[in-house]
Design an enzyme around this catalytic site. Structure first.
Site, PDB file in Angstrom:
ATOM      1  CE1 TYR A   1     -30.445  32.109  -2.408  1.00 52.31           C
ATOM      2  CE2 TYR A   1     -31.141  30.955  -4.381  1.00 52.31           C
ATOM      3  CZ  TYR A   1     -31.449  31.577  -3.197  1.00 52.31           C
ATOM      4  OH  TYR A   1     -32.755  31.667  -2.805  1.00 52.31           O
TER       5      TYR A   1
ATOM      6  N   GLY B   1     -38.595  22.480   5.272  1.00 50.40           N
ATOM      7  CA  GLY B   1     -39.288  22.742   6.523  1.00 50.40           C
ATOM      8  C   GLY B   1     -38.411  23.486   7.508  1.00 50.40           C
TER       9      GLY B   1
END
Length: 301
Positions: free
Chosen positions: A69, A221
């Site tokens: 990350y 989503g």
């Protein structure tokens, strides 16, 4: 639903092995920029550090991160170390290994089993720890995870890792891992607008076996690493208005109400969004609202 007095314990607690965590946690992916990895503009370091410290002030004691990350200027693990070390006694930091990005940020070949020790040691170094609380093996399309998970089990036996989890798996992979060592969590993509039969089955299995189920992209989503997609729909917005909340809070509340073993790790680099995400742990959807949202979920891909 945005009061800063709402803390992470409002959603209740669960255990990752012997480690108790509040069910609302924090995902570090979005700390490094406007989108994950190298997809957006790098974040302001001081703001990211402030968000992490605010999260802990609000009772968040479960942070999800990974050495891969990072953006062109920021590393999630470095930010966590700078903001929170020396770490609170109750803070659980969960990392994941398997995927690999080179120093330019490009994705490379995922780790072989014999390379996983290097991945674990990099997380230890960046976080400034002698032992990682939980390490998830992220499956990278391989048919079997036995050899990779076995390598992590050896590192657990050596004391570098306390507990193990799996990510992006099918039920058969969970069983394969459990034949080697205990699994305390499963981390798969799941949310209101992500319906996959095998993940639904995993959600059920985890509930029956007392394993934490930790969805990623529950808010984003279909937007995934780019951030939330503009696909909330009239139903979600109407329920949000009924609770004086936001669509993101409704998504999180729906996810948490799938079972007491379900944890949430929404990520953000925005302090206001952080407060809203934590407050979602106190939002209780009615049976009718859950039924309406369940119907949307069943229609999702």
């Amino acid at each position: 639903m945005t009061s800063p007095t709402i803390t992470a314990d409002a959603a209740g607690t669960w255990k990752l092995g012997d480690l108790s965590v509040n069910r609302i946690g924090f995902g570090a992916m979005r700390l490094t920029g406007s989108a994950a990895f190298h997809l957006g503009r790098p974040s302001e370091r001081e703001q990211s550090i402030a968000v992490l410290r605010k999260a802990v002030e609000l009772g968040v004691n479960h942070i999800d991160t990974a050495a891969f990350y990072f953006s062109s200027l920021r590393s999630a693990n470095e930010l966590i170390n700078s903001a929170l070390a020396p770490y609170p006694d109750d803070l659980v930091i969960v990392t994941k290994v398997g995927p690999f990005r080179d120093c330019s940020g490009e994705w490379g070949t995922s780790a072989r089993p014999d390379q996983l020790r290097g991945h674990v040691e990099e997380n230890l170094r960046q976080l400034g720890r002698d032992q990682l609380d939980v390490v998830n093996l992220r499956r990278m399309r391989q048919d079997s995870i036995a050899e990779h998970f076995g390598a992590l089990a050896e590192l657990r036996d050596a004391g570098l890792i306390r507990h193990l989890g799996v990510s992006d798996v099918e039920p058969r992979h969970l069983a394969e891992a459990q034949a080697i060592a205990p699994v305390v969590c499963v981390q798969n993509q799941y949310g209101l607008h992500a319906h996959r039969p095998q993940t639904e089955e995993l959600l059920r299995i985890c509930g029956e076996q007392g394993i934490a189920f930790v969805p990623f992209y529950a808010v984003a989503g279909k937007g995934g690493p780019h951030g939330p997609a503009a696909d909330d729909g009239d139903e979600v917005r109407a329920i949000a208005r009924a609770h004086a909340g936001t669509p993101a809070q409704v998504r999180l509340a729906w996810t948490l109400q799938q079972g007491p073993h379900v944890l949430a790790i929404p990520g953000t680099g925005n302090p206001d969004h952080l407060v809203q995400n934590v407050a979602a742990g106190a939002l209780r959807l009615t049976d009718d609202e859950m039924a309406r949202l369940d119907a949307l979920h069943r229609q999702a891909e």
